[in-house]
Each structure stands twice: as structure tokens, then as C-alpha cells.
Design a protein around this motif. Structure first.
Motif, mmCIF file in Angstrom:
data_model
loop_
_atom_site.group_PDB
_atom_site.id
_atom_site.type_symbol
_atom_site.label_atom_id
_atom_site.label_comp_id
_atom_site.label_asym_id
_atom_site.label_seq_id
_atom_site.Cartn_x
_atom_site.Cartn_y
_atom_site.Cartn_z
ATOM 1 N N ASN A 47 52.128 28.307 37.500
ATOM 2 C CA ASN A 47 51.483 28.769 36.405
ATOM 3 C C ASN A 47 50.714 27.673 36.166
ATOM 4 O O ASN A 47 49.169 28.219 35.838
ATOM 5 N N SER A 53 49.667 40.790 34.892
ATOM 6 C CA SER A 53 51.046 40.444 35.798
ATOM 7 C C SER A 53 52.126 41.334 35.159
ATOM 8 O O SER A 53 51.441 41.876 33.671
ATOM 9 N N LYS A 110 55.197 39.756 34.436
ATOM 10 C CA LYS A 110 56.435 38.925 33.944
ATOM 11 C C LYS A 110 55.968 38.364 32.859
ATOM 12 O O LYS A 110 57.264 38.900 31.933
ATOM 13 N N GLU A 111 54.226 37.814 32.159
ATOM 14 C CA GLU A 111 54.825 37.665 30.805
ATOM 15 C C GLU A 111 53.702 38.052 30.756
ATOM 16 O O GLU A 111 52.014 39.040 31.715
ATOM 17 N N PRO A 151 50.139 39.242 29.172
ATOM 18 C CA PRO A 151 48.387 38.473 29.482
ATOM 19 C C PRO A 151 48.328 37.877 28.349
ATOM 20 O O PRO A 151 48.198 36.662 27.718
ATOM 21 N N ILE A 162 49.758 34.286 27.949
ATOM 22 C CA ILE A 162 49.067 34.243 29.182
ATOM 23 C C ILE A 162 48.062 33.020 28.461
ATOM 24 O O ILE A 162 47.891 31.483 29.052
ATOM 25 N N SER A 219 43.577 42.636 30.166
ATOM 26 C CA SER A 219 44.289 42.701 30.452
ATOM 27 C C SER A 219 45.513 43.862 30.893
ATOM 28 O O SER A 219 44.920 45.464 30.963
ATOM 29 N N TYR A 264 49.353 44.572 31.532
ATOM 30 C CA TYR A 264 50.159 43.935 31.474
ATOM 31 C C TYR A 264 51.196 45.375 32.088
ATOM 32 O O TYR A 264 51.451 46.482 31.658
ATOM 33 N N ILE A 291 45.706 36.646 38.640
ATOM 34 C CA ILE A 291 47.318 38.137 39.272
ATOM 35 C C ILE A 291 48.462 37.383 39.758
ATOM 36 O O ILE A 291 48.633 36.646 40.626
ATOM 37 N N GLN A 292 49.275 37.377 38.455
ATOM 38 C CA GLN A 292 50.400 36.500 38.622
ATOM 39 C C GLN A 292 51.462 37.445 39.524
ATOM 40 O O GLN A 292 52.286 38.033 39.499
ATOM 41 N N SER A 293 52.223 36.503 39.568
ATOM 42 C CA SER A 293 53.349 36.819 41.046
ATOM 43 C C SER A 293 53.755 37.944 41.689
ATOM 44 O O SER A 293 53.863 38.348 41.181
ATOM 45 N N TRP A 321 56.922 43.297 39.787
ATOM 46 C CA TRP A 321 55.804 45.092 40.915
ATOM 47 C C TRP A 321 56.413 45.538 41.395
ATOM 48 O O TRP A 321 55.887 47.267 41.694
#
Lengths: 270, 250
Positions: A14, A35, A37-38, A40, A43, A120, A122, A175-177, A183
Motif C-alpha cells: 500500500n 480499486s 477495496k478502498e 480511490p 486512497i 477514479s 471504484y 490498480i490495487q489488489s 474483483w
């Protein structure tokens, strides 16, 4: 295309992710944060603050003035030419032309973040729209992300499609996770996933988009959860740079005296 | 002529061999069909310039037919117009449920079919790299079928050469890839195997190359000829030397 394998609790990946985005803000690049998860927005609120010359000097000035105000009146008698220079060494950023330094304990100011244009994605907010592209048997979430990315790239002129645009800018994509359950991909929970090729197809199209535009991308993936190692090998072949983060939290290495100065290992895979 | 060369890399990047063969065959005056799946045209163009070959000119003169996989894929995925009915995308297998590589083979066949009066010598098919097709959903059988069709068309009928790059590693868990690589090894006339050094990164020796000439294919009972050299990649060429005798050591 930079690929980062996440550490077990995602703490350091992270951090790496936020550093990448913060560097983009400081350089004036456009950002695209995706993301599942969270959000943007959250973030971006937590990016580390850069160590810039004037802020550093200003803080120092305040501190010094509060504590030792009488020292400032002492003027130098012999070395009077040095009187006008700042009392302490200037921060490292004045010498570096490439890259900046950040203070992880402080958050970047909202004004600085607002100075760049950011987009973003999301996942949970995007589920309503229908993708117009051929999904090629790819996971729905990945298809939507590609759709969104392609739209931003062509509208923002990053691929040179808008000759009117005078100033060319770089698009930094984070791009997270990717690949996690959020996803909609089950490669992280099963040894024989239903669709083995979604992630690699996504990466191939992403690579194509990056090659034809002025952009750089970092993707983090919880590699430690992926049972099927063949997928990680294919992912490595499709990326330009692959790094792995292994933190020592919760493992026996945390108390090992050999590693007492470190928090984890950084593997450079490719 | 009529040879199938397999380029293989393990723990290192064997693409320098691809760049070599590309400029080698273009300079020899051959007609080349290059299926480039992993990098963009400009990437190869820049390296080819260092090796003294102009890819753009070769393309314009019709000597080089270049399939840029990444671009084709984007056109297929984001393209809004319906393709002309007679010309499906070479990467059609991505969007269809059938995973055979027929469209890709048709592309190769049409590119290398010599029209009358064509001045170029022998056709060559160059492919970088085959492992990507597996990542995109093609089954190993489909990939092997495709290679087989290409060999029949290019090597047997047109008396041309085929050069293919694959990735592999000893402890790989990618069984599909290993299957394809092993099968191709059995059918190759020449194998060039670039490996990273077992001892890790070294500034002066970038890796080791094993050259295997499959003499056993032509004459029963003969052993394959294996030669091993180490190499160092420089800006414009690659130097080869016997193991342990790099310039840094002597």
C-alpha cells in the motif's frame, strides 16, 4: 508495467502504491486510481507529504523562532558572509532532479492533490454501467476497468489521438489488489479456478494500452493467495518489472536477530 | 532452408536472439513475416536500427509483414466497426469460444505466399513469443496445431524457415507451457537455449547459450551436437566466448 506482489497484510505494498501516486502529484502527472477495496478518494487523501524546500525551511524557521529566538540576533562577526544562508542544510530535494522524498508521517495537503487531474474507478460504483467492448470471455470487472481506462486515455489525449492538445502529459495508473476476490476473480481462493485466463488477458490488453499511450502503471496483487503458480509465471512474462514484498510481521523472522534492522524483504523478480 | 529453429530462454531474456534473426534474415533479402506478440513495433525498430536494419523501410517495400499483437488485440477488443467479412482479425481466437488459431495461420499463409515476380529470397516466419498465446486462452493443442500447419506451409511447401521463441524453466509449474516447449524441442532442427547463470547476475557474463543441432532427426543413431558458450550483450552486438573465458577474466 510494474507488478508488485503484495506482502501478507498489504501494509508495505500500500505504501509503495501511495508513493507512486504521490510522485505523480508532485510531477504534475494525471492520475488514474482503480480499486475494489478502498474508495480511490480515500486512497488519495492518504498520500505521503513531499519534502519540499520551502515547507522544510518554513517549519524549521517556526521551530527555531519559538525555542531559541535570542540566537537569531547573534550575528557572525568574522564569517559574516554566511549570515544569510539558512541555518541548516537544505533538504535533499534541492539536489535531486529525479524523484522526490516524502514524509510518511504527514499527509499530502488537499491543495496539492487538487492541483492535478485525477480519475477514479471504484468497482462497486461502476457496476451499473454496461461495457460496450467485446469482453472476450474476460471477467466482467476487468472488462469494465479496461473500458474506463481506454476512455480516459483517448479523451485525455494520452495516446496522441487529439492533435489539438498542446501539452503532453503522463498518465499514472495505479490498480490495487488485482486478482483478489473483490474483483470477482477466484484465482485467489481455489487451486483450479473457473477462469484461468481472465487476469492474463486483462494484462495483455493493459500492456497494449500502455504501449500506445504516455502512461506508466503499477499493479499490486495478493500473490501469496494465488494457489496456481502457473498464473504468476505468465503474469511475470507479461510485465516489464516485477517486484515482491515480503514483510516480517507475524513470521519468525520478526524476532530473528539477523533481520532486526529490517521490516521485510524486497525481491526484484524481473 | 526448410528448417525449424526453436529459441528458448530460462531465467533470462532471450529476445536478443529474436532481434538477431530479424535483422539477419532482412539483410539476407528474405521475405519475413514477424508475429510480434509481446512488444510494440517501435521497440523492435529501435533495436533493429542499432543492428543496421530499417524496419519501416522493409515494411514499405513489402519485405517485412509485421503483426503487432498488442495493437491487433486493442483493435479487436475496442474496435467498434464490424470487421470486413473477408478479413477477420488474426487474433480472432480471443473473442470467440473456439480456441483454434486458424485465423492467425491464415494471416501467416497469406503474408508469405509469394506473388509472381516477387524479388525476395526464401520466406521466413518469426514468432515472439509463443508462450503468450497460452496466456491468452489458446489450448496447448491449438498452439501445437498452429505450429504444425506453419511448418507444413512454410518449411515443406515454401522451403522457408521458421524461428519461434518460447520461455521455459526447470521448476516451472506451468504444465501447459512445458508441454508445448517439450513437444517443440522434439520437432526442432536447431535449438538455441539461452539460460541465466546459475550463480546469479554478473556484469560481464549475461548468460549461457546452448546450441543443439538435432542431427538425430536426419540420421538415426546419431547423437545431437551440443555446444555451450557464454555471452555478453552489448549495445550493437553480442560477444560469445567459451565458458569461463570472458574478457573480464582473461
Amino acid at each position: 508495467l510494474v507488478f508488485a506482489e503484495e506482502d501478507k497484510y498489504g501494509l508495505y505494498s500500500n505504501l509503495l502504491f501511495k508513493y507512486f501516486l504521490a510522485e505523480g502529484v508532485v510531477c504534475g502527472h494525471d492520475l488514474f486510481v482503480a480499486s475494489a477495496k478502498e474508495h480511490p478518494d480515500n486512497i488519495l487523501k492518504e498520500l505521503p507529504a513531499p519534502l519540499l524546500d520551502d515547507t522544510y525551511g518554513k517549519e524549521l524557521g517556526d521551530e527555531a523562532a519559538a525555542i531559541k529566538s535570542e540566537d537569531f540576533q547573534d550575528s557572525m562577526k568574522i564569517a559574516w558572509r554566511y549570515q544569510n544562508l539558512p541555518k541548516m542544510e537544505a533538504s535533499p530535494t534541492s539536489y535531486t532532479k529525479f524523484g522526490h522524498y516524502y514524509d510518511v508521517s504527514k499527509k499530502m495537503s488537499p491543495e496539492l492533490i487538487q492541483s492535478v487531474k485525477w480519475h477514479s474507478f471504484y468497482l462497486h460504483e461502476e457496476l451499473s454501467s454496461q461495457p460496450k467492448m467485446k469482453t472476450c470471455n474476460m471477467n466482467d470487472a476487468y472488462a469494465r476497468l479496461l473500458q474506463s481506462l481506454q476512455r480516459i486515455i483517448s479523451q485525455g489525449g494520452f495516446d496522441g489521438s487529439d492533435p489539438q492538445k498542446k501539452q503532453k502529459n503522463v498518465l499514472r495508473i495505479g490498480i490495487q489488489s488485482l486478482g483478489s476476490l473483490l474483483w470477482g476473480d477466484d484465482i485467489c481462493c481455489s487451486d483450479t479456478p473457473e477462469d484461468v485466463h481472465s487476469l492474463t488477458k486483462f494484462l495483455y490488453v493493459l500492456r497494449g494500452l500502455l504501449r500506445k499511450s504516455l502512461s506508466a502503471c503499477i499493479v499490486t496483487i495478493p500473490a501469496h493467495l494465488i494457489q496456481n503458480k502457473a498464473i504468476m509465471e505468465r503474469v511475470t512474462n507479461l510485465s516489464d518489472v516485477v517486484v515482491g514484498l515480503e514483510s516480517f510481521i507475524g513470521s519468525e523472522r520478526e524476532t530473528n536477530p539477523l533481520y532486526k534492522d529490517y521490516h521485510g524483504k524486497f525481491h526484484l523478480q524481473q | 532452408q526448410g528448417k525449424f529453429t526453436l529459441l528458448r530462454d530460462t531465467r533470462t531474456d532471450g529476445s536478443f536472439l529474436v532481434h538477431h534473426f530479424l535483422s539477419f534474415y532482412l539483410r539476407a533479402g528474405c521475405k519475413v513475416c514477424f508475429v510480434a506478440l509481446l512488444q510494440s513495433f517501435s521497440h523492435y525498430s529501435i533495436v533493429a536500427q542499432k543492428l543496421g536494419v530499417n524496419l519501416t523501410a522493409a515494411k514499405e517495400q513489402g519485405q517485412l509483414v509485421f503483426l503487432e499483437g498488442l495493437k491487433s488485440c486493442l483493435d479487436l477488443v475496442f474496435g467498434e466497426e464490424e470487421e470486413q467479412p473477408g478479413q477477420p482479425s488474426p487474433l480472432q481466437f480471443l473473442s470467440e469460444s473456439t480456441s483454434d488459431l486458424r485465423a492467425l495461420f491464415d494471416f501467416v499463409r497469406v503474408s508469405l505466399a509469394a506473388p509472381a515476380g516477387d524479388a525476395w529470397k526464401g520466406p521466413v516466419l518469426l514468432l515472439d513469443d509463443l508462450s503468450v498465446l497460452l496466456s491468452l486462452g489458446a489450448t496447448p493443442v491449438a498452439v501445437l496445431d498452429f505450429i504444425h500447419y506453419c511448418r507444413v506451409c512454410v518449411c515443406s511447401r515454401l522451403k522457408g524457415n521458421v524461428v519461434v521463441l518460447v520461455h521455459s524453466s526447470e521448476d516451472s509449474e506451468d504444465e501447459e507451457n512445458e508441454l508445448v516447449v517439450n513437444s517443440l524441442c522434439h520437432h526442432s532442427d536447431l535449438i538455441l537455449w539461452a539460460e541465466g547463470l546459475a550463480t546469479g547476475f554478473c556484469k560481464d557474463v549475461h548468460g549461457q547459450i546452448r546450441i543443439i543441432q538435432r542431427v538425430s532427426l536426419q540420421q538415426a543413431g546419431e547423437q545431437d551436437l551440443v555446444q555451450i558458450y557464454q555471452y555478453k550483450i552489448q549495445d550493437r552486438n553480442v560477444t560469445f566466448f567459451a565458458r569461463g573465458l570472458s574478457a573480464a577474466v582473461l
